[in-house]
Design a protein around this motif. Structure first.
Motif: not given
Length: 252
Positions: A119-122, A124-125, A239, A241-242, A244
Motif C-alpha cells: 500500500y503506497e500510503g503505508s 510513505a508512512y 490508509d 497516509a491519513e 502523515i
C-alpha cells in the motif's frame, strides 16, 4: 508523533492488509481450500454444502490468526473436529495440518502469479518513520512474511521481524494473544505502553489491546470500522497516509 500521542516512539505493523495487498489473496486461498473440503464433507455425510464466506467467515475466524489456529477456529464454528496431523501431511489431507498446507500452497501460487503490491500510503508512512529514526517492526502470523516483504520491496524498512517462524521457534501463541507483539516490542527495546500497533484484523486489534500497547490503530480496508473499534482500536483509518498530514499540520 505522526498522528499518534506524543509518548509513542515505536511502531509495530501487521503485514497482510496493513503493509501489503495480500489479505485478499489469503481470503481467496482460504475459500479455495475450505470450499473443497466442505464440498467433500457434504458428499461424505450427505449433508448440505455451505460454502466458506470470504468476508464474514474470513474476518471472524481466520484473519490475522496463525494458519492452523484459523483452520481449527473455522472448523469448530462448523462443528467439525479433525485430527491434528503432521507438518508433512500432503495438502488437502483430512487433518488440520493437511488443510493448512493446502491453503498455504494456494497462497504461494497466487503470490507467484500475481506478485505482491504494498500500500503506497503505508510505504510513505514507513519512510517518514525511517527519516525520523523511529524503531519499526513487522508482526505477522505468516511463515512467508520475509518472502512477502522482499517481493513487495519493503524488507529493508524494519528493525525487527516477528513472524510465524519466530513464533514457532519461541513457542509464542498467535493473535489474538498479544505475545508476538510483546516480543517485537522487547526486541525493539521499548515498553508496550510506548509502542503503537497497526492492524486490519479483528484478532490483531484484540491482541494489541490485550498487550496494553500505547495506541492500537485499526486499518479499515474492508468496511469494518465499527468492529475494529469494538475489538479495541483507539483510532481507525482507511490508509496510513491519513496520519502523515496530521503530523505535518501539527508541526507546520
Amino acid at each position: 508523533m505522526l498522528g499518534l500521542p506524543d509518548h509513542i516512539h515505536a511502531f509495530l505493523f501487521d503485514l497482510d492488509g496493513v503493509l501489503t495487498q495480500t489479505a485478499k489473496v489469503h481470503a481467496v486461498a482460504w475459500k479455495d481450500m475450505f470450499d473443497a473440503f466442505l464440498r467433500a464433507e457434504a458428499d461424505r455425510t450427505g449433508t448440505a454444502f455451505v460454502p466458506f464466506d470470504p468476508h464474514a467467515d474470513y474476518d471472524t475466524y481466520v484473519d490475522g490468526r496463525p494458519r492452523l489456529d484459523g483452520t481449527r477456529t473455522f472448523l469448530a464454528a462448523r462443528g467439525i473436529t479433525l485430527p491434528e496431523g503432521t507438518p508433512d501431511d500432503p495438502p488437502g489431507t483430512r487433518t488440520v495440518a493437511g488443510l493448512g498446507n493446502a491453503k498455504n500452497e494456494t497462497v504461494l501460487r497466487l503470490i507467484r502469479e500475481q506478485g505482491v503490491q504494498p500500500y503506497e500510503g503505508s510505504v510513505a508512512y514507513l519512510h517518514r518513520l525511517a527519516e525520523l529514526g523511529l524503531p519499526r517492526a513487522v508482526v505477522s502470523s505468516s511463515a512467508n512474511c520475509r518472502d512477502v516483504l522482499k517481493a513487495a520491496g519493503i524488507d529493508g524498512l524494519f528493525d525487527v521481524v516477528v513472524d510465524g517462524l519466530v513464533a514457532q521457534r519461541d513457542h509464542l501463541p498467535g493473535k489474538p494473544a498479544p505475545d508476538t507483539f510483546l516480543a517485537a516490542a522487547e526486541a525493539l527495546g521499548t515498553e508496550p505502553g510506548r509502542a503503537a500497533v497497526f492492524e486490519d484484523a479483528l484478532a490483531g486489534v484484540a491482541a494489541g489491546r490485550a498487550g496494553g500497547f500505547g495506541a492500537v490503530v485499526g486499518v479499515n480496508r474492508t468496511g469494518q470500522a465499527g468492529a475494529l473499534r469494538e475489538h479495541g482500536a483507539d483510532l481507525v483509518v482507511d490508509d496510513l497516509a491519513e496520519l502523515i498530514p496530521a503530523q505535518e499540520e501539527e508541526t507546520g
